[in-house]
Write a protein that holds these residues in place. Structure first.
Motif, short mmCIF file in Angstrom:
data_model
loop_
_atom_site.label_atom_id
_atom_site.label_comp_id
_atom_site.label_asym_id
_atom_site.label_seq_id
_atom_site.Cartn_x
_atom_site.Cartn_y
_atom_site.Cartn_z
N VAL A 59 21.81 -24.56 -2.60
CA VAL A 59 21.19 -24.70 -1.27
C VAL A 59 20.65 -23.32 -0.92
O VAL A 59 21.41 -22.39 -0.65
CB VAL A 59 22.21 -25.16 -0.22
N TYR A 60 19.33 -23.17 -0.96
CA TYR A 60 18.70 -21.87 -0.75
C TYR A 60 18.65 -21.50 0.73
O TYR A 60 18.65 -22.38 1.60
CB TYR A 60 17.28 -21.87 -1.32
N SER A 61 18.62 -20.22 0.97
CA SER A 61 18.50 -19.71 2.33
C SER A 61 17.04 -19.35 2.58
O SER A 61 16.57 -18.29 2.18
CB SER A 61 19.39 -18.48 2.52
N VAL A 62 16.32 -20.27 3.22
CA VAL A 62 14.90 -20.08 3.53
C VAL A 62 14.73 -20.30 5.02
O VAL A 62 14.93 -21.42 5.51
CB VAL A 62 14.01 -21.07 2.75
N ARG A 63 14.40 -19.25 5.74
CA ARG A 63 14.37 -19.31 7.20
C ARG A 63 13.48 -20.44 7.70
O ARG A 63 12.31 -20.55 7.34
CB ARG A 63 13.86 -17.96 7.74
N GLY A 64 14.06 -21.31 8.54
CA GLY A 64 13.31 -22.40 9.14
C GLY A 64 13.04 -23.55 8.20
O GLY A 64 12.28 -24.47 8.56
N ALA A 119 8.19 -27.85 5.68
CA ALA A 119 8.00 -26.43 5.98
C ALA A 119 8.01 -25.59 4.71
O ALA A 119 7.23 -24.64 4.57
CB ALA A 119 9.09 -25.95 6.94
N LEU A 120 8.88 -25.92 3.77
CA LEU A 120 8.95 -25.17 2.52
C LEU A 120 7.83 -25.57 1.56
O LEU A 120 7.24 -24.72 0.89
CB LEU A 120 10.31 -25.39 1.85
N ARG A 121 7.50 -26.86 1.52
CA ARG A 121 6.46 -27.32 0.59
C ARG A 121 5.09 -26.78 0.95
O ARG A 121 4.25 -26.56 0.08
CB ARG A 121 6.43 -28.85 0.57
N ASN A 171 6.98 -18.66 0.93
CA ASN A 171 8.42 -18.88 1.08
C ASN A 171 9.05 -19.25 -0.26
O ASN A 171 10.12 -18.77 -0.62
CB ASN A 171 8.69 -19.98 2.10
N TYR A 172 8.39 -20.14 -0.98
CA TYR A 172 8.89 -20.55 -2.30
C TYR A 172 8.85 -19.37 -3.28
O TYR A 172 9.82 -19.11 -4.00
CB TYR A 172 8.05 -21.71 -2.83
N THR A 173 7.75 -18.64 -3.27
CA THR A 173 7.57 -17.53 -4.21
C THR A 173 8.61 -16.44 -3.99
O THR A 173 9.14 -15.87 -4.95
CB THR A 173 6.16 -16.93 -4.06
N PHE A 174 8.92 -16.15 -2.74
CA PHE A 174 9.81 -15.04 -2.42
C PHE A 174 11.29 -15.43 -2.52
O PHE A 174 12.11 -14.66 -3.01
CB PHE A 174 9.51 -14.52 -1.01
N ASN A 175 11.63 -16.64 -2.07
CA ASN A 175 13.05 -17.01 -1.95
C ASN A 175 13.60 -17.80 -3.12
O ASN A 175 14.77 -17.66 -3.45
CB ASN A 175 13.26 -17.83 -0.66
N VAL A 176 12.78 -18.66 -3.72
CA VAL A 176 13.29 -19.61 -4.71
C VAL A 176 12.88 -19.23 -6.13
O VAL A 176 13.70 -19.23 -7.06
CB VAL A 176 12.81 -21.04 -4.38
N GLN A 177 11.61 -18.91 -6.31
CA GLN A 177 11.07 -18.71 -7.65
C GLN A 177 11.80 -17.65 -8.48
O GLN A 177 12.04 -17.89 -9.69
CB GLN A 177 9.58 -18.38 -7.55
#
Length: 703
Positions: free
Chosen positions: A544-549, A568-570, A575-581
């Motif tokens: 479960v990633y921590s992605v603001r909002g 919001a994430l899609r 957001n995807y590039t910085f937090n998940v990728q």
């Protein structure tokens, strides 16, 4: 055989760097540095006296070794003194949080949409009603909604209400460590201000020269903004000529990064080198007498330092200007300077001023690129003789690009996880165009007060900038233009440099032992990659990633992954590039299959939408109930879930959650701060175990 005698400055700088690294590795060792420095310096003086008396090779070797050890301890001591956080009056050692603090704006002010960011050097704090002296740097963000171009400027003295917050660590695995990045700059606190939280008290810049330099750069930037009609070309011109990248579009940054030409948009050694080369061509005839040589040298130094001044005295420009200044003085003296000593002196001087420059990516890459060009480029150039002047020019640029790319490749892979396949072609075209853009832009600024001439010059500059940018965008669209997702460790980067060095030594000295070392290093790297690939094939994770909002749940099995994401994430690629990728790349997953929570197609994810529009996720034998709406279904007797995920400020009483008998309640980052704080208290009262990803970082379950 390697000869160290011609490289005394190289030896000294490497010893100093060793001391800096020693301090960074072992951490704070208060009090031992100055004593060790005095001890080794005394030993060196004694050894030097004995060497002069007995004049034996052994005595000279001992004196030389002690001298290098002294410089290493000096690096240790200087780093210790430059580490501000350990000073007694630093913000980190206050007895209580300050109610107010006063400081001076001590950095460039960066203009962003809706806000501005800068660094405040704190001088005083109010703690428990009393003012006291303090030190430390705070990264400030202030709203920008007025007609003024800048709310703040370098040297402004501010009174700030409230206490700054410590910079938070990265909240997701393998995410860029912004806290460590700021710590290397001496910044350990951040403060997001409202307009009513600060007040200007005056203007007292710490460095008047830097203050005038920044103001001049702002004025020149306004000239470019007014005279270049197209916004895209203005942004590129301002970044390339003045180093102002505040409004540079992310798509432009990405295009230049994908083609391996990002360096032309960062005012650095390339730009200083281009100006230096032009000056050398113009002043080539001023070389016959000592007076002419010194007059030419003074003109070169004046122009170089003037360019540094108009670009805001940025560290990257100062590095290059210092290096070329040393070369210029050496030529004026008619001394046969060894370029490696010149590079080492520039690096040593900058590290003496601030040892933490060693941790700056720009510092590392710029000096490695220079070393690659100095050593590798002439040898690559000699591999092919070209009679045609145009082809020879192309070949020269090609070898420069390859040499710089080889020297920076391991670090580039480590930091940026990508490799531009057409860097060689892009640089052959873009660097000459960037040269013309730089020359035309500087000349246009010089003659901006001449009505007709300035119009012609700015029109020419606009056309050249347009051509350079469009060529980059064209190359970016080529198939396989960028290989990304390359994830290597720091150890692997070091091994790659050791491999490169072993090959260079083998080619230079023709000793088979260096080839044997290179083969051994290749074997180690291959074994590491095979071991890593086998581990990745067996991995199973739910994150479960921590992605603001936003909400993002990753299901990783082997080297494949499904990301359950809200809209919001899609719809926010950054957001995807910085937090998940970065985490997925670390796991060997090139690209996740992104699936919507709301309308997931059958078979794309083990997710079932319940009649009350909530979701049930069953994966690897674990049940996850995902609540985003008030639950209307009552669990049957004996129904239990392993995890309960709450999102989007769902209206639910904590007592209702007890019915699901969940092993742990997870609060994701789509919930507001006020909601999470309230729920923390309620869950604590009921004794329900919970995990808040917005505070504690991503929640990872290994299977």
């Amino acid at each position: 055989m390697l000869r160290w005698a011609p490289y005394p400055i190289v030896r000294v700088t490497l010893s100093f760097i060793l001391g800096v690294l020693l301090y960074l590795l072992i951490g704070r060792q208060e009090g031992i540095g100055p004593g060790l420095l005095a001890f080794f310096f005394a030993l060196f003086i004694l050894a030097a006296i004995l060497a002069k008396k007995y004049r034996t090779a052994f005595a000279y070797d001992v004196a030389g070794i002690l001298a290098l050890l002294t410089f290493a301890i000096l690096g240790f001591v200087i780093t210790q003194q430059r580490t501000e956080i350990y000073q007694p009056n630093h913000l980190a050692h206050l007895s209580a949080a300050p109610a107010f603090y006063i400081g001076v704006v001590d950095d460039y002010v960066l203009q962003k949409p809706g806000y501005q960011s800068t660094v405040l050097e704190v001088t005083q704090v109010q703690v428990n009603g009393a003012w006291q002296k303090a030190s430390g740097k705070v990264q400030l963000s202030v709203p920008h909604d007025s007609e003024a171009k800048y709310e703040l400027k370098y040297g402004d003295v501010l009174l700030v209400k409230g206490a700054p917050q410590e910079v938070t660590p990265p909240l997701n695995p393998n995410q860029f460590d912004y806290r460590n990045y700021l710590a290397n700059k001496g910044i350990h606190y951040r403060h997001y201000l409202q307009s009513f939280q600060y007040q200007k008290l005056g203007h007292e810049p710490n460095n008047l020269i830097l203050s005038y330099s920044i103001q001049l750069r702002r004025n020149l930037d306004e000239v470019l903004r007014e005279r270049i009609g197209e916004k895209r070309e203005y942004m590129i011109a301002s970044a390339l000529i003045l180093g102002v990248k505040d409004e540079l579009d992310n798509s432009i940054r990405q295009a230049y990064a994908d083609t391996g030409t990002m360096h032309v948009l960062a005012v650095s050694g390339l730009h200083v080198g281009l100006i230096y080369t032009l000056l050398m061509v113009v002043l080539a005839r001023m070389n016959s007498t000592a007076r002419q040589r010194w007059l030419g040298a003074i003109l070169v130094l004046a122009v170089l330092w003037l360019y540094a001044f108009i670009t805001g005295l940025s560290p990257s420009v100062l590095r290059a200007v210092l290096m070329f200044s040393l070369v210029t003085i050496g030529l004026a003296l008619r001394r046969r300077t060894v370029i490696y000593n010149t590079v080492a002196f520039a690096a040593g001087a900058l590290l003496f001023y601030n040892p933490y420059n060693l941790l700056e990516v720009g510092f590392q890459l710029s000096f490695l690129a220079v070393l690659g060009i100095v050593y590798l480029q002439p040898r690559l150039y000699k591999l092919l003789e070209v009679d045609n002047w145009l082809l020879d020019f192309v070949w020269a640029y090609f070898t420069v690009s390859v040499a710089a790319q080889l020297a920076t490749l391991p670090l580039g892979l480590y930091y940026f996880h990508q490799f531009p396949m057409y860097f060689w072609l892009a640089n052959i075209v873009v660097v000459p165009l960037a040269t013309l853009v730089l020359y035309s832009g500087v000349v246009a600024l010089l003659f901006s007060w001449v009505p007709v001439v300035s119009n012609w010059l700015f029109d020419l500059h606009l056309v050249l900038t347009y051509l350079m940018n469009d060529f980059n965008l064209w190359v970016q669209r080529w198939p396989q233009a960028l290989v990304n997702g390359i994830d290597i460790t720091l150890l692997q980067a070091v091994l790659l440099y050791a491999l490169l060095l072993a090959f260079i030594l083998f080619l230079a000295i023709k000793k088979l032992r260096y080839l044997s070392i290179a083969v051994g290093l290749v074997a180690i790297l291959v074994v590491q990659e095979i071991t890593e690939a086998q581990r990745q094939q067996r991995q199973k994770q739910l994150v479960v990633y921590s992605v603001r909002g936003s909400t993002g749940v990753g299901l990783v099995q082997g080297q494949q992954a499904v990301l359950l994401a809200d809209s919001a994430l899609r719809h926010n690629k950054s957001n995807y590039t910085f937090n998940v990728q970065p985490h997925l790349w670390q796991l060997g997953v090139q690209q996740a299959n992104i699936v919507s929570f709301v309308d997931a197609a059958p078979g794309t994810a083990p997710l079932v939408t319940l009649p009350d529009s909530n979701q049930l996720l069953v994966w690897q034998g674990k049940r996850w109930l995902i609540l985003s709406r008030p639950p209307k279904l009552h669990p049957k007797a004996g129904f239990e879930v392993d995890y309960l995920l709450l999102r989007q400020n769902i209206r639910v009483w904590p007592e209702q959650l007890q019915a699901y008998k969940a092993g742990k309640v997870i609060l994701d980052a789509s919930n507001a701060t006020w909601y999470r704080k309230r729920l923390h208290q309620q869950l604590d009262t009921l004794g329900i175990s919970y995990f808040d990803v917005a505070d504690s970082g991503a929640f990872v379950v290994e299977f």
